[in-house]
Design a protein around this motif. Structure first.
Motif, PDB file in Angstrom:
ATOM      1  N   MET A   1      49.501  50.256  30.945  1.00 47.43           N
ATOM      2  CA  MET A   1      49.876  50.511  29.584  1.00 47.43           C
ATOM      3  C   MET A   1      48.756  50.120  28.625  1.00 47.43           C
ATOM      4  O   MET A   1      48.587  50.772  27.614  1.00 47.43           O
ATOM      5  N   VAL A   2      48.062  49.062  28.947  1.00 46.81           N
ATOM      6  CA  VAL A   2      46.970  48.618  28.076  1.00 46.81           C
ATOM      7  C   VAL A   2      45.875  49.679  28.014  1.00 46.81           C
ATOM      8  O   VAL A   2      45.360  49.990  26.936  1.00 46.81           O
ATOM      9  N   VAL A   3      45.544  50.252  29.141  1.00 45.92           N
ATOM     10  CA  VAL A   3      44.499  51.282  29.178  1.00 45.92           C
ATOM     11  C   VAL A   3      44.931  52.508  28.371  1.00 45.92           C
ATOM     12  O   VAL A   3      44.143  53.071  27.607  1.00 45.92           O
ATOM     13  N   MET A   8      44.597  55.739  23.347  1.00 40.05           N
ATOM     14  CA  MET A   8      45.299  56.274  22.178  1.00 40.05           C
ATOM     15  C   MET A   8      44.667  55.790  20.882  1.00 40.05           C
ATOM     16  O   MET A   8      44.499  56.565  19.942  1.00 40.05           O
ATOM     17  N   ILE A   9      44.324  54.528  20.821  1.00 40.49           N
ATOM     18  CA  ILE A   9      43.715  53.982  19.604  1.00 40.49           C
ATOM     19  C   ILE A   9      42.356  54.623  19.356  1.00 40.49           C
ATOM     20  O   ILE A   9      41.986  54.905  18.223  1.00 40.49           O
ATOM     21  N   THR A  29      54.746  60.175  18.724  1.00 39.63           N
ATOM     22  CA  THR A  29      54.093  59.996  20.017  1.00 39.63           C
ATOM     23  C   THR A  29      53.766  58.529  20.260  1.00 39.63           C
ATOM     24  O   THR A  29      54.074  57.976  21.329  1.00 39.63           O
ATOM     25  N   ILE A  30      53.171  57.883  19.282  1.00 37.88           N
ATOM     26  CA  ILE A  30      52.790  56.478  19.425  1.00 37.88           C
ATOM     27  C   ILE A  30      54.025  55.586  19.550  1.00 37.88           C
ATOM     28  O   ILE A  30      54.097  54.732  20.439  1.00 37.88           O
TER      29      ILE A  30
END
Length: 81
Positions: A1-3, A8-9, A29-30
């Protein structure tokens, strides 16, 4: 999830923030990705919200038919979930 979050960021700067439809789809989406811990659910909600916001804005003809098909499939997926 972190990746996934890092990717996304990194892409937030490439979103067309002037277009309301893009902002709405990006937000959903975010939020759905973060709240459901599932990138698939976030993408599904992004497709659905983009198609819906374009139709509401009167720009439904600008959306490719594949987006509508995917939105329908994702909506079915989320309902069956």
């Amino acid at each position: 999830m972190v990746v996934v979050g890092i990717y996304m960021i990194g892409r937030l700067g490439q979103i067309s923030w002037e277009a309301k439809e893009s902002r709405i789809a990006s937000f959903f989406t975010i939020m759905f990705t973060v709240l459901s811990f599932s990138p698939a659910n976030g993408m599904a909600m992004g497709f659905i919200s983009y198609a819906f916001s374009m139709v509401v804005a009167g720009k439904g003809k600008e959306v490719h038919p594949v987006i509508y098909v995917l939105s329908g499939l994702f909506l079915t997926y989320l309902i069956m979930l």
